[in-house]
Design an enzyme around this catalytic site. Structure first.
Site, PDB file in Angstrom:
ATOM      1  N   GLN A  92       1.616  -5.788   5.968  1.00  0.00           N
ATOM      2  CA  GLN A  92       1.996  -5.582   4.571  1.00  0.00           C
ATOM      3  C   GLN A  92       3.347  -6.248   4.326  1.00  0.00           C
ATOM      4  O   GLN A  92       3.680  -7.162   5.077  1.00  0.00           O
ATOM      5  CB  GLN A  92       2.001  -4.094   4.265  1.00  0.00           C
ATOM      6  CG  GLN A  92       0.581  -3.486   4.395  1.00  0.00           C
ATOM      7  CD  GLN A  92       0.485  -2.038   3.928  1.00  0.00           C
ATOM      8  OE1 GLN A  92       1.321  -1.539   3.176  1.00  0.00           O
ATOM      9  NE2 GLN A  92      -0.526  -1.351   4.406  1.00  0.00           N
ATOM     10  N   GLU A  99       0.834  -1.193   0.000  1.00  0.00           N
ATOM     11  CA  GLU A  99       0.000   0.000   0.000  1.00  0.00           C
ATOM     12  C   GLU A  99       0.871   1.245   0.000  1.00  0.00           C
ATOM     13  O   GLU A  99       1.952   1.274   0.603  1.00  0.00           O
ATOM     14  CB  GLU A  99      -0.913   0.023   1.235  1.00  0.00           C
ATOM     15  CG  GLU A  99      -1.803   1.259   1.298  1.00  0.00           C
ATOM     16  CD  GLU A  99      -2.857   1.193   2.391  1.00  0.00           C
ATOM     17  OE1 GLU A  99      -3.770   2.044   2.387  1.00  0.00           O
ATOM     18  OE2 GLU A  99      -2.778   0.296   3.244  1.00  0.00           O
ATOM     19  N   ASN A 154     -12.158  -0.890  -1.038  1.00  0.00           N
ATOM     20  CA  ASN A 154     -11.515  -1.351   0.199  1.00  0.00           C
ATOM     21  C   ASN A 154     -12.315  -0.922   1.426  1.00  0.00           C
ATOM     22  O   ASN A 154     -12.650   0.262   1.568  1.00  0.00           O
ATOM     23  CB  ASN A 154     -10.109  -0.762   0.310  1.00  0.00           C
ATOM     24  CG  ASN A 154      -9.467  -1.063   1.661  1.00  0.00           C
ATOM     25  OD1 ASN A 154      -9.026  -2.187   1.911  1.00  0.00           O
ATOM     26  ND2 ASN A 154      -9.418  -0.077   2.555  1.00  0.00           N
ATOM     27  N   GLU A 155     -12.626  -1.876   2.286  1.00  0.00           N
ATOM     28  CA  GLU A 155     -13.225  -1.613   3.601  1.00  0.00           C
ATOM     29  C   GLU A 155     -14.341  -0.565   3.550  1.00  0.00           C
ATOM     30  O   GLU A 155     -14.414   0.333   4.390  1.00  0.00           O
ATOM     31  CB  GLU A 155     -12.154  -1.198   4.612  1.00  0.00           C
ATOM     32  CG  GLU A 155     -11.200  -2.318   4.952  1.00  0.00           C
ATOM     33  CD  GLU A 155     -10.226  -1.976   6.082  1.00  0.00           C
ATOM     34  OE1 GLU A 155     -10.176  -0.806   6.508  1.00  0.00           O
ATOM     35  OE2 GLU A 155      -9.513  -2.881   6.535  1.00  0.00           O
ATOM     36  N   GLU A 183      -6.501  -8.872   3.980  1.00  0.00           N
ATOM     37  CA  GLU A 183      -5.658  -8.185   4.966  1.00  0.00           C
ATOM     38  C   GLU A 183      -5.668  -9.002   6.242  1.00  0.00           C
ATOM     39  O   GLU A 183      -6.742  -9.286   6.788  1.00  0.00           O
ATOM     40  CB  GLU A 183      -6.149  -6.761   5.273  1.00  0.00           C
ATOM     41  CG  GLU A 183      -5.900  -5.750   4.194  1.00  0.00           C
ATOM     42  CD  GLU A 183      -6.253  -4.325   4.635  1.00  0.00           C
ATOM     43  OE1 GLU A 183      -6.042  -3.981   5.822  1.00  0.00           O
ATOM     44  OE2 GLU A 183      -6.750  -3.565   3.770  1.00  0.00           O
ATOM     45  N   TYR A 226      -7.022  -8.127  12.069  1.00  0.00           N
ATOM     46  CA  TYR A 226      -5.789  -7.795  12.783  1.00  0.00           C
ATOM     47  C   TYR A 226      -5.974  -8.210  14.234  1.00  0.00           C
ATOM     48  O   TYR A 226      -7.001  -7.911  14.847  1.00  0.00           O
ATOM     49  CB  TYR A 226      -5.485  -6.301  12.683  1.00  0.00           C
ATOM     50  CG  TYR A 226      -5.180  -5.848  11.276  1.00  0.00           C
ATOM     51  CD1 TYR A 226      -3.961  -6.149  10.669  1.00  0.00           C
ATOM     52  CD2 TYR A 226      -6.126  -5.145  10.535  1.00  0.00           C
ATOM     53  CE1 TYR A 226      -3.682  -5.753   9.375  1.00  0.00           C
ATOM     54  CE2 TYR A 226      -5.853  -4.735   9.239  1.00  0.00           C
ATOM     55  CZ  TYR A 226      -4.632  -5.044   8.661  1.00  0.00           C
ATOM     56  OH  TYR A 226      -4.369  -4.655   7.382  1.00  0.00           O
TER      57      TYR A 226
END
Length: 501
Positions: free
Chosen positions: A352, A30, A175-176, A295, A247
Site C-alpha cells: 500500500q 486501505e 475485492n478478492e 494489488e 505478493y
C-alpha cells in the site's frame, strides 16, 4: 570488482508495444492497520494540516507521482458501508472491521478521500462492497459521488459540503471475491451475477464509468483461470478490466532465485490476458477486457495470523514490512514486467502507500522512506511514452523456482526525443557491461541517470540510518556512435534517459 560478460540490449525504434498507461503507477489506501490513521491522517501529529492529513507524508508521496488510488480496500471493502463514513464526524459510528479485527471510527470517508485525491492529483479508484453489501448500495454510492443535485444521494452530498459532483469514473466490483477468507465469498457463478447486477445499476446512474471485475487474486488458488473465465463470460461488456493480485517473497532465503520472480509475474499477466482473449472469442465480442493489477508488492515477513489481527484495537500495527535492497530490485522487476506488457496491462496499484507493506513508515512524527520508495520514483518520473520490445543478448542463470533469466532485466519507454531505459543487474557479485543499441534511431546523449545499489541484498533503511539505500546520480554511462555503454554494479537498478534521434 569482477565484471561479467557483456550484455547487449537492442531497442528498435519501430518495435513498439503500446503507450504506457500512467495509471500503472497507482497506489492503494486501505482502512487497515496504520495506513489511514497514523498514516495519511493523524490530526494529533505536529505535521497535520487543517483537515488532519499529515503534510510530511503527502509531500513525500509527490515524487512517486501516484495516479489511480484504490480506496477503501482491500478486504476491508467487503464489510464497509459507505454511509458510515459521511456526514458530521461526531455522528459517524465506530464499527468493528471484521476483515482485520480492528476498530474503524470512520473519520475518513468518501468526502475526505475525494478532497485528498483532488489535492494530490490522484484518480480515485473506488471499491464497492460486494461481500456484505448489495448492488443497490453500490448504485447509491455512485449517485452520491457523480450525480448532479436533485435526487436523494446527490442532495446528501451537497448537504455534506460538496454541491458539485466528484465525477469518480473508476470503480472496482468488490475485492478478492474468489478468496475463501473474503467476507461474503461465493463461487464464481454467484459473484458474476452479483457483479453484473451492480455494474448495470452503477452504469445506469453514470454510463461513463470504467469498471474492474474481480479476477483471480493468487495463481495458487484452485479456481485460478476458471474463476476469471466464468466471471468475464457472464459480466461481459459491463466491465472494462479484470483484476489480478500478486505478493511475492524470498521464502527460500535465495536472493538470485527471488530476483528471477519476474518470470512468474510475466507468466501471470500473460495467462490472465489469454483468458481475456479466450472469452472475447467465445463471446464473439468486439470488446476486449484489459488487465488491472490492483494489488502487488513484496509481502512475506509479516504474514502470520498475528500480523493480520487487530484484536479489536484502533490503528494496530498490521503487516508492516521492513524492506531491503533486494526488495527494491524486485519492485523494479515488477515495473519492467508492467512496461513490457503495456498493450494489455492498463492499471496497477502498489499495495500500500504508508505503513502497511508500504514505501514509507511513520513513527510518531517521524517519517522513513524505505528502499522500495526509490525504484517507484525513478520509474514513475520516466513513464511518459511508448513501451519498446527489448531484445537481450547476454549471460543468464537458471532459477530453481522460476526458470532461466537473463542477468539483466530491462524495459524501455520511447518518448518525444527521449528514450528511457531501465536496467536491473541481478548478479550478486559482478558488475555488468551493457551496450544499449537503438536501431531505427540513434542515441545522442544523456539527460539524466540514476542508480539504486548497495553492498548487501539485506541492506535497508532505518529511522536511525535512513539513507543507506537511496537513488544516486549514475555516472558510468557514455554515448558514442549512436549507442550507449554502461557499467552497472551488482545488485543495482539503473534508470537512464537518453536523447535520441
Amino acid at each position: 570488482m569482477i565484471t561479467m560478460k557483456k550484455t547487449k540490449v537492442i531497442l528498435h525504434k519501430d518495435y513498439q508495444i503500446s503507450p504506457v498507461d500512467p495509471r500503472v503507477f497507482g497506489g492503494f489506501l486501505e482502512h487497515m492497520g496504520r495506513a489511514v490513521y497514523e498514516g495519511v491522517y493523524d490530526p494529533q501529529s505536529a505535521h497535520a494540516d487543517a483537515d488532519g492529513f499529515r503534510t510530511d507524508v503527502l509531500e513525500a508521496m509527490k515524487p512517486l507521482g501516484y495516479t489511480a488510488m484504490r480506496y477503501p480496500g482491500g478486504n476491508f471493502a467487503s464489510g464497509y458501508h459507505w454511509m458510515d463514513g459521511i456526514g458530521p464526524k461526531a455522528k459517524r459510528p465506530t464499527v468493528r472491521d471484521l476483515a482485520w479485527q480492528s476498530l474503524e471510527p470512520n473519520q475518513v470517508g468518501t468526502d475526505e478521500f475525494a478532497k485528498l485525491s483532488r489535492q494530490m492529483g490522484w484518480t480515485p479508484m473506488m471499491t464497492v462492497n460486494l461481500g456484505t453489501g448489495t448492488p443497490e448500495e453500490a448504485r447509491n454510492w455512485v449517485e452520491y459521488c457523480n450525480a448532479p443535485t436533485g435526487t436523494l444521494y446527490a442532495n446528501l452530498r451537497a448537504e455534506n459540503g460538496s454541491p458539485e459532483p466528484y465525477d469518480l469514473k473508476l470503480w472496482c466490483l468488490g475485492n478478492e471475491m474468489d478468496g475463501p477468507w473474503q467476507l461474503g465469498h461465493v463461487p464464481a457463478d454467484q459473484y458474476a451475477i452479483r457483479a453484473q447486477q451492480a455494474a448495470k445499476l452503477m452504469k445506469d446512474v453514470d454510463p461513463t464509468l470504467e469498471l474492474v471485475a474481480c479476477g483471480s487474486c493468487a495463481p495458487d488458488l484452485p479456481t485460478y483461470m476458471d474463476w476469471d473465465r466464468t466471471v468475464l463470460e457472464y459480466v461481459g461488456s459491463y466491465a472494462e478490466y479484470i483484476s489480478l493480485h500478486r505478493y511475492v517473497g524470498n521464502w527460500k532465503g535465495d536472493t538470485a532465485d527471488f530476483l528471477a520472480v519476474t518470470n512468474s509475474i510475466d507468466q501471470q499477466i500473460e495467462e490472465m490476458d489469454a483468458v481475456c482473449r479466450f472469452v472475447q472469442a467465445r463471446n464473439r465480442s468486439k470488446k476486449r477486457h484489459y488487465l488491472c493489477f490492483d494489488e502487488w508488492n513484496i509481502w512475506y515477513r509479516a504474514r502470520k495470523a498475528e500480523h493480520m489481527n487487530g484484536r479489536g484495537t484502533f490503528a494496530p500495527h498490521l503487516i508492516e514490512e521492513e524492506y531491503n535492497l533486494e526488495d527494491a530490485l524486485v519492485v523494479a522487476g515488477f515495473f519492467n514486467s508492467f512496461i513490457r506488457h503495456a498493450d494489455v496491462l492498463k492499471i496497477a496499484n502498489i499495495a500500500q502507500i504508508v505503513n502497511v507493506i508500504a514505501p514509507m513508515l511513520t513513527r510518531g512524527d517521524d517519517l522513513l522512506l524505505q528502499t522500495i520508495y526509490y525504484p517507484f520514483v525513478i520509474y514513475s518520473q520516466r513513464r511518459a511514452g511508448i513501451s519498446l520490445q527489448p531484445v537481450v543478448e547476454g549471460p543468464g542463470y537458471e532459477s530453481p523456482s522460476y526458470g532461466y533469466v537473463n542477468e539483466i532485466d530491462t524495459s524501455a519507454i520511447l518518448g518525444d526525443g527521449v528514450l528511457h531505459v531501465f536496467l536491473v543487474n541481478r548478479n550478486l557479485k559482478e558488475s555488468a557491461l551493457v551496450e544499449v543499441q537503438h536501431p531505427g534511431g540513434q542515441l545522442t546523449g544523456v539527460t539524466s541517470a540514476e542508480i539504486i545499489s548497495g553492498t548487501h541484498p539485506d541492506e535497508r533503511n532505518t529511522f536511525e540510518q535512513p539513507n543507506r539505500v537511496t537513488s544516486q546520480p549514475f555516472q558510468a554511462v557514455s554515448v558514442r556512435d549512436g549507442a550507449a555503454q554502461l557499467e552497472i554494479p551488482p545488485l543495482s537498478v539503473v534508470a537512464v534517459s537518453f536523447t535520441c534521434a
